[in-house]
Design a protein around this motif. Structure first.
Motif, PDB file in Angstrom:
ATOM      1  N   THR A   1     -11.095  15.348  39.481  1.00  0.00           N
ATOM      2  CA  THR A   1     -11.909  14.425  40.277  1.00  0.00           C
ATOM      3  C   THR A   1     -12.793  13.608  39.327  1.00  0.00           C
ATOM      4  O   THR A   1     -13.019  13.998  38.183  1.00  0.00           O
ATOM      5  N   PHE A   2     -13.278  12.470  39.843  1.00  0.00           N
ATOM      6  CA  PHE A   2     -14.184  11.642  39.032  1.00  0.00           C
ATOM      7  C   PHE A   2     -15.402  12.461  38.611  1.00  0.00           C
ATOM      8  O   PHE A   2     -15.880  12.378  37.500  1.00  0.00           O
TER       9      PHE A   2
ATOM     10  N   GLU B   1     -14.967   1.392  38.329  1.00  0.00           N
ATOM     11  CA  GLU B   1     -15.195   2.038  39.628  1.00  0.00           C
ATOM     12  C   GLU B   1     -15.062   3.554  39.508  1.00  0.00           C
ATOM     13  O   GLU B   1     -15.824   4.307  40.085  1.00  0.00           O
ATOM     14  N   SER B   2     -14.038   3.968  38.744  1.00  0.00           N
ATOM     15  CA  SER B   2     -13.797   5.401  38.656  1.00  0.00           C
ATOM     16  C   SER B   2     -14.790   6.073  37.714  1.00  0.00           C
ATOM     17  O   SER B   2     -15.013   7.269  37.770  1.00  0.00           O
TER      18      SER B   2
ATOM     19  N   VAL C   1     -21.381  22.847  42.200  1.00  0.00           N
ATOM     20  CA  VAL C   1     -19.984  23.278  42.265  1.00  0.00           C
ATOM     21  C   VAL C   1     -19.120  22.045  42.557  1.00  0.00           C
ATOM     22  O   VAL C   1     -19.392  21.305  43.490  1.00  0.00           O
ATOM     23  N   VAL C   2     -18.141  21.826  41.727  1.00  0.00           N
ATOM     24  CA  VAL C   2     -17.265  20.662  41.905  1.00  0.00           C
ATOM     25  C   VAL C   2     -15.880  21.165  42.307  1.00  0.00           C
ATOM     26  O   VAL C   2     -15.221  21.859  41.532  1.00  0.00           O
ATOM     27  N   PRO C   3     -15.450  20.847  43.510  1.00  0.00           N
ATOM     28  CA  PRO C   3     -14.141  21.352  43.935  1.00  0.00           C
ATOM     29  C   PRO C   3     -13.011  20.768  43.107  1.00  0.00           C
ATOM     30  O   PRO C   3     -13.149  19.688  42.530  1.00  0.00           O
ATOM     31  N   GLY C   4     -11.925  21.506  43.043  1.00  0.00           N
ATOM     32  CA  GLY C   4     -10.749  21.013  42.328  1.00  0.00           C
ATOM     33  C   GLY C   4      -9.537  21.158  43.225  1.00  0.00           C
ATOM     34  O   GLY C   4      -9.595  21.807  44.272  1.00  0.00           O
TER      35      GLY C   4
END
Ligand code: SAH
Length: 464
Positions: A232-233, A144-145, A326-329
């Protein structure tokens, strides 16, 4: 192999469920999702299950089970807490040669329910043959992850172009190579990022033979404050498909380890005064690498849009027409506060929280001090260690009490995390006494007192 996995088309098929409780409800939900027509038999049927039966056009029979209930059913589920009854249902079904599942009794089953990862139309089923369902569920959780929720959309994309591609490449091997390329490249990235129309456009261009030459892409990825578990995944997925990674000083080695093994790693970290690479050169490098067709991960501590100069980098990319995501952290404030046991807001003590840069231009105080001293407000200073004496004295000078509780959190969320608490008056002294060094976050406000109230202890959550 004890059980052969098969995917069962139940659309419109009648399925008998014996039992009206929680477990019957769970199984019925799955069956209804797969389009089955339910026949539920039990002296009592719970409200939720009744609603499900009604909404899915099934039938409910409020009495005990009888053998004739099996008539016309393609699949039988026994989900009662009466073992004798379950065994009876199983025997009757087997007698008729109809597949049967008895909940929690593998020996009575001819078919079993796997743990499912549903990315319809892509469905993954995991089974331990009934021996260790918990193990199967753990594997399911890992999958899933690992597989993004929108992964199934790739199958939809492929379905729409399948015919064209088949005509273009009559040869199976060529077709396979084509799709492998699509599913692992920028076209899939677009689709997964929710830009279906763009994915279709690129795929059509690829089929027409005028795909732009190996377009690279830049991912601005927030790596969180230190603990790799806080990624995050999406961050992890992009890190694992990068051709090259540009990383900051703040990015923990344990996080860098999670990038694709053979990706090139370029350190562009910044120390306060001695910048390893000036920002404009980083920007240029991102553009140049993407132009070479590379998938570039720009890995940044915390969140790229919070004191991360992410805005400047994407400005440059946009100006050059380079695609980016852009991937938030998790930003240092959230990570450090959580791991130090300091809630950033609290109904009684702080109705707002403010993230402030403590990096004082030319050592002078150009912060809006008057706004910063309003009560019931938590202040979080990033990059505030050097300017700390000025920050504390200005806050006091502008009206915040010298007794205001304050905390220093060094290397928050990592196993090296250190937390010191005091007041605005004695915070600078704590830095000297304990040789506190960067990266350190400063939290100012009454909420800091809650740490003691919550009986937090050092390293309570640190896991690196
Ligand atoms: N983009 C980052 C912030 C970069 S500015 C984010 O969203 O977190 C760098 C400052 O962040 C450091 O000077 C320090 O004040 C803070 N910081 C980042 N990681 C930290 C950590 N693990 N522990 C304490 N402070 C941290």
């Amino acid at each position: 192999m004890e059980f052969l996995p098969l995917f069962h088309n139940l659309r419109g098929a009648r399925v008998l469920v014996v039992g009206g409780g929680e477990i019957a409800l769970r199984k019925s939900r799955l069956l209804a999702d797969a389009g089955a027509v339910l026949r539920v038999v039990a002296p009592q049927i719970g409200t939720e299950l009744r609603e499900l039966i009604d909404s899915s056009g099934g039938e409910q029979i409020l009495r005990g089970y009888s053998e004739a209930d099996l008539n016309g059913c393609m699949l039988i589920i026994a989900a009662t807490d009466d073992e004798t009854l379950n065994a009876q249902v199983s025997a009757d079904a087997r007698q008729r040669g109809v597949p049967v599942n008895v909940v929690d009794a593998p020996a009575l089953c001819s078919v079993i329910f796997p743990a499912i990862v549903d990315r319809s139309p892509l469905v993954i089923a995991v089974s331990s043959g009934g021996d260790a369902p918990v193990l199967a569920r753990l594997i399911r959780a890992k999958l899933e992850s690992w597989i993004p929720p929108t992964y199934g959309h790739l199958a939809g994309l492929a379905a729409r172009f399948r015919h064209q591609v088949k005509q273009l490449f009559p040869n199976v091997q060529q077709r396979r190579a084509f799709w492998e390329d699509v599913f692992q490249g920028p076209i899939a990235d677009r689709q997964l990022a929710g830009q279906g129309a763009e994915a279709e456009r690129l795929l059509q261009a690829k089929i027409d033979g005028d795909a732009p030459n190996a377009a690279g892409e830049v991912y601005l990825v927030g790596a969180g404050p230190g603990d790799p578990d806080l990624l995050t995944f999406k961050a992890l997925r992009l890190m694992q498909q990068a051709d090259v990674v540009l990383y900051d000083r703040l990015v923990a080695p344990a996080i860098l380890e999670l990038c694709r093994r053979d990706a090139d790693r370029i350190y562009v970290g910044k120390q306060r005064a001695d910048h390893a690479l000036p920002q404009d050169q980083i920007n240029q490098q991102l553009v140049a690498l993407a132009r070479q067709g590379k998938r570039v991960v720009r890995l940044k501590g915390g969140d790229p849009f919070i004191f991360g100069r992410g805005g400047e980098e994407i400005e440059e990319l946009a100006a050059h027409g380079i695609p980016f995501q852009v991937v938030p952290g998790i930003t240092a404030a959230s990570g450090c506060a959580a791991y130090a046991g300091i809630p950033l807001t609290h109904r009684d003590y702080a109705q707002s929280v403010r993230f402030v840069t403590g990096h004082l231009k030319d050592g002078t105080t150009d912060l809006p001090w008057k706004d910063l001293v309003s009560p019931a407000q938590t202040l979080v200073f990033y990059m505030g260690l050097i300017g700390l004496p000025i920050i504390c004295s200005e806050l006091i000078k502008h009206g915040r009490s010298a007794d205001t509780p304050a905390a220093l959190i060094q290397q928050g969320t990592t196993s090296q995390q250190r937390v010191f608490t005091g007041t605005l008056a004695d915070l600078p002294q704590l830095v000297a006494e304990h040789e506190v060094h960067a990266p350190t976050l400063v939290i100012v406000g009454e909420v800091v007192m809650l740490r003691d109230k919550l009986a937090w202890f050092e390293g309570a959550q640190a896991s690196v």
